[in-house]
Scaffold this active site. Structure first.
Site, PDB file in Angstrom:
ATOM      1  N   LYS A  78       0.803  -1.221   0.000  1.00 56.59           N
ATOM      2  CA  LYS A  78       0.000   0.000   0.000  1.00 56.59           C
ATOM      3  C   LYS A  78       0.834   1.269   0.000  1.00 56.59           C
ATOM      4  O   LYS A  78       0.479   2.278   0.605  1.00 56.59           O
ATOM      5  CB  LYS A  78      -0.993   0.002   1.179  1.00 56.59           C
ATOM      6  CG  LYS A  78      -1.844  -1.265   1.305  1.00 56.59           C
ATOM      7  CD  LYS A  78      -2.469  -1.665  -0.032  1.00 56.59           C
ATOM      8  CE  LYS A  78      -3.440  -0.637  -0.583  1.00 56.59           C
ATOM      9  NZ  LYS A  78      -4.007  -1.054  -1.901  1.00 56.59           N
ATOM     10  N   TRP A  91       0.387   1.684  -8.882  1.00 55.83           N
ATOM     11  CA  TRP A  91       0.576   2.936  -9.625  1.00 55.83           C
ATOM     12  C   TRP A  91       1.963   2.950 -10.292  1.00 55.83           C
ATOM     13  O   TRP A  91       2.096   3.240 -11.478  1.00 55.83           O
ATOM     14  CB  TRP A  91       0.413   4.106  -8.664  1.00 55.83           C
ATOM     15  CG  TRP A  91       0.483   5.464  -9.293  1.00 55.83           C
ATOM     16  CD1 TRP A  91       0.319   5.778 -10.625  1.00 55.83           C
ATOM     17  CD2 TRP A  91       0.740   6.686  -8.617  1.00 55.83           C
ATOM     18  NE1 TRP A  91       0.447   7.133 -10.803  1.00 55.83           N
ATOM     19  CE2 TRP A  91       0.702   7.712  -9.584  1.00 55.83           C
ATOM     20  CE3 TRP A  91       0.979   7.014  -7.294  1.00 55.83           C
ATOM     21  CZ2 TRP A  91       0.912   9.055  -9.256  1.00 55.83           C
ATOM     22  CZ3 TRP A  91       1.176   8.353  -6.973  1.00 55.83           C
ATOM     23  CH2 TRP A  91       1.143   9.351  -7.940  1.00 55.83           C
ATOM     24  N   HIS A 145       6.646  -7.285  -2.705  1.00 57.36           N
ATOM     25  CA  HIS A 145       6.619  -6.678  -1.375  1.00 57.36           C
ATOM     26  C   HIS A 145       7.664  -7.316  -0.458  1.00 57.36           C
ATOM     27  O   HIS A 145       7.738  -6.962   0.725  1.00 57.36           O
ATOM     28  CB  HIS A 145       5.236  -6.854  -0.736  1.00 57.36           C
ATOM     29  CG  HIS A 145       4.145  -6.068  -1.400  1.00 57.36           C
ATOM     30  ND1 HIS A 145       4.319  -4.760  -1.798  1.00 57.36           N
ATOM     31  CD2 HIS A 145       2.866  -6.408  -1.726  1.00 57.36           C
ATOM     32  CE1 HIS A 145       3.193  -4.322  -2.340  1.00 57.36           C
ATOM     33  NE2 HIS A 145       2.309  -5.298  -2.313  1.00 57.36           N
ATOM     34  N   ARG A 173       6.062   5.383   1.841  1.00 53.04           N
ATOM     35  CA  ARG A 173       4.861   6.196   2.085  1.00 53.04           C
ATOM     36  C   ARG A 173       4.715   6.454   3.581  1.00 53.04           C
ATOM     37  O   ARG A 173       5.151   5.636   4.402  1.00 53.04           O
ATOM     38  CB  ARG A 173       3.617   5.480   1.533  1.00 53.04           C
ATOM     39  CG  ARG A 173       2.346   6.300   1.551  1.00 53.04           C
ATOM     40  CD  ARG A 173       1.168   5.495   1.009  1.00 53.04           C
ATOM     41  NE  ARG A 173      -0.039   6.305   0.893  1.00 53.04           N
ATOM     42  CZ  ARG A 173      -1.233   5.832   0.545  1.00 53.04           C
ATOM     43  NH1 ARG A 173      -1.384   4.528   0.295  1.00 53.04           N
ATOM     44  NH2 ARG A 173      -2.276   6.640   0.466  1.00 53.04           N
ATOM     45  N   SER A 186      -4.744   2.755   4.483  1.00 51.56           N
ATOM     46  CA  SER A 186      -4.929   2.078   3.198  1.00 51.56           C
ATOM     47  C   SER A 186      -4.832   0.568   3.347  1.00 51.56           C
ATOM     48  O   SER A 186      -5.613  -0.186   2.747  1.00 51.56           O
ATOM     49  CB  SER A 186      -3.881   2.574   2.196  1.00 51.56           C
ATOM     50  OG  SER A 186      -4.090   2.008   0.923  1.00 51.56           O
ATOM     51  N   PHE A 221      -4.607   8.728 -11.010  1.00 53.60           N
ATOM     52  CA  PHE A 221      -5.540   7.950 -10.191  1.00 53.60           C
ATOM     53  C   PHE A 221      -6.914   7.869 -10.850  1.00 53.60           C
ATOM     54  O   PHE A 221      -7.548   6.809 -10.861  1.00 53.60           O
ATOM     55  CB  PHE A 221      -5.674   8.592  -8.799  1.00 53.60           C
ATOM     56  CG  PHE A 221      -6.643   7.873  -7.905  1.00 53.60           C
ATOM     57  CD1 PHE A 221      -6.254   6.762  -7.182  1.00 53.60           C
ATOM     58  CD2 PHE A 221      -7.967   8.302  -7.797  1.00 53.60           C
ATOM     59  CE1 PHE A 221      -7.149   6.088  -6.366  1.00 53.60           C
ATOM     60  CE2 PHE A 221      -8.866   7.629  -6.984  1.00 53.60           C
ATOM     61  CZ  PHE A 221      -8.460   6.525  -6.267  1.00 53.60           C
ATOM     62  N   PHE A 258     -10.163  -1.300  -4.741  1.00 58.04           N
ATOM     63  CA  PHE A 258      -8.711  -1.313  -4.609  1.00 58.04           C
ATOM     64  C   PHE A 258      -8.160   0.107  -4.722  1.00 58.04           C
ATOM     65  O   PHE A 258      -7.284   0.509  -3.975  1.00 58.04           O
ATOM     66  CB  PHE A 258      -8.116  -2.205  -5.705  1.00 58.04           C
ATOM     67  CG  PHE A 258      -6.649  -2.470  -5.546  1.00 58.04           C
ATOM     68  CD1 PHE A 258      -6.198  -3.534  -4.777  1.00 58.04           C
ATOM     69  CD2 PHE A 258      -5.709  -1.658  -6.157  1.00 58.04           C
ATOM     70  CE1 PHE A 258      -4.836  -3.787  -4.620  1.00 58.04           C
ATOM     71  CE2 PHE A 258      -4.350  -1.908  -6.016  1.00 58.04           C
ATOM     72  CZ  PHE A 258      -3.923  -2.969  -5.246  1.00 58.04           C
ATOM     73  N   ARG A 300      -9.014   3.322  -3.764  1.00 58.52           N
ATOM     74  CA  ARG A 300     -10.005   3.919  -2.873  1.00 58.52           C
ATOM     75  C   ARG A 300     -10.029   5.441  -2.989  1.00 58.52           C
ATOM     76  O   ARG A 300     -11.032   6.026  -3.342  1.00 58.52           O
ATOM     77  CB  ARG A 300      -9.720   3.500  -1.421  1.00 58.52           C
ATOM     78  CG  ARG A 300     -10.762   3.926  -0.408  1.00 58.52           C
ATOM     79  CD  ARG A 300     -10.372   3.429   0.979  1.00 58.52           C
ATOM     80  NE  ARG A 300      -9.094   3.971   1.403  1.00 58.52           N
ATOM     81  CZ  ARG A 300      -8.949   5.104   2.075  1.00 58.52           C
ATOM     82  NH1 ARG A 300     -10.002   5.817   2.415  1.00 58.52           N
ATOM     83  NH2 ARG A 300      -7.749   5.537   2.433  1.00 58.52           N
TER      84      ARG A 300
END
Length: 345
Positions: free
Chosen positions: A69, A74, A158, A179, A187, A273, A304, A306
């Site tokens: 997340k 992206w 990940h 992030r 998220s 987005f 997904f 959001r």
């Protein structure tokens, strides 16, 4: 039992195991930690761990490494479009991003869940079997997709650096995205409620308790401590949101591409987005994706994609949870340089 990475497999202590089992309904196969770092996984990870560590990367690969997340999908879309679809006319762009840019370790997560979109008759299974008739889907569809996808391969993971090939950075380029932990918590909580692979049921404050006992900071630090290596581009989600064109240019330079101004502007728009959320239903893993979603959560709180904003934690977390994450952040960033964006002094 030791893995090739040097980690020991340790079952969760009783109290934590019971809590995970009760609140994460997708974790019914059991859970483990890998010591000494404390990485948390469901038990099917054991089957694949050494395969991930031994995965053969190529010099022209681009590997996107993030904690969950942090803008992974992206970034995948930005990079894949830059490399394979700069004119926005590649017919493969209509394929789910997870097929064009495979999620290296998704197989073990799927095998942990009662909802399996890789069974015969599903989009993923049948697409893979048709494209690779000599391969066995049971050996891991996504692991094999990562191996077989067209060059230059854009691969997502990940996993932290310590569980990947030690030659990764010497072999290919890596983009690491970080992030703000408070936004990640919000998220990730929504994601864990939405996706049946996790199946989280409980209040947000309980999820925050799980989050601050997870390995967010070791993951980010493994990337941050490698940021000066010429083959890594370490970036922040907040910078990507604040100025997507500038950050796209930085990725463009890092990948040593030669796109025109017009191409780059079109890519920024295409990967916004708003545009990606329009493609949400088929953007992840195809038409079978929705079977993996909790429809009640989807209808109430979104899918997904959001919101895709920064600072939303102010609307979602209690003051107590914000303070808890801030104290956790302060403790875990003491040893980091002042230039690290999330450091709290």
């Amino acid at each position: 039992m030791a893995l090739k990475s040097g980690h020991r497999i340790v079952p969760l202590v009783f109290e934590e195991a019971v809590r995970q089992y009760k609140q994460f309904h997708g974790y019914q196969t059991g859970t483990i930690r890998l010591e000494p770092d404390g990485w948390f996984f469901t038990t099917p990870f054991i089957t694949f761990a050494d395969k991930y560590y031994d995965f053969k990367f190529k010099p022209n690969d681009v590997v996107i490494v993030t904690y969950p997340k942090c803008g992974t999908t992206w970034t995948q879309e930005i990079v894949w479009t830059m490399v394979h679809n700069p004119n926005l006319n590649n017919p493969k762009a209509s394929l789910p991003v997870m097929i064009r840019s495979p999620f290296l370790e998704l197989d073990f997560l799927i095998y942990s869940s009662p909802i399996d979109p890789t069974m015969p008759g599903t989009f993923l299974h049948d697409t893979f079997a048709q494209a690779h008739p000599n391969r066995n889907p049971k050996d891991g569809i996504f692991l094999q997709l990562a191996e077989l996808t067209e060059d230059p391969r854009i691969i997502k993971t990940h996993l932290p650096f310590s569980l990947l090939s030690p030659s990764l950075l010497e072999t290919c380029k890596v983009i690491y995205v970080a992030r703000d932990p408070k936004d990640v918590a919000v998220s990730y909580c929504h994601h864990s409620r939405l996706i049946k692979i996790h199946g989280f049921e409980g209040p947000t404050s309980d999820f925050v308790d799980h989050f601050v006992n997870d390995t967010f900071w070791p993951h980010l630090k493994e990337g941050w401590n490698r940021r000066k290596h010429p083959n890594i581009h370490y970036c922040f989600y907040e910078d990507m949101k604040a100025n997507p064109k500038e950050e796209t240019l930085r990725i463009h330079k890092f990948l040593d591409l030669n796109l025109t101004e017009s191409q780059l502007n079109n890519i920024v728009h295409y990967t916004s987005f708003q545009e990606m959320s329009k493609r949400e239903q088929d953007n992840l893993m195809g038409s079978d994706t929705r079977s993996m979603w909790n429809e009640e959560v989807f209808n109430k709180d979104g899918g997904f994609f959001r919101k895709g904003v920064t600072g939303d934690y102010k609307n979602k977390l209690s003051e107590e949870d914000i303070q808890k994450i801030n104290e956790w952040t302060k403790e875990n960033t003491r040893d980091l340089d002042d230039e690290f964006k999330y450091k709290i002094k």
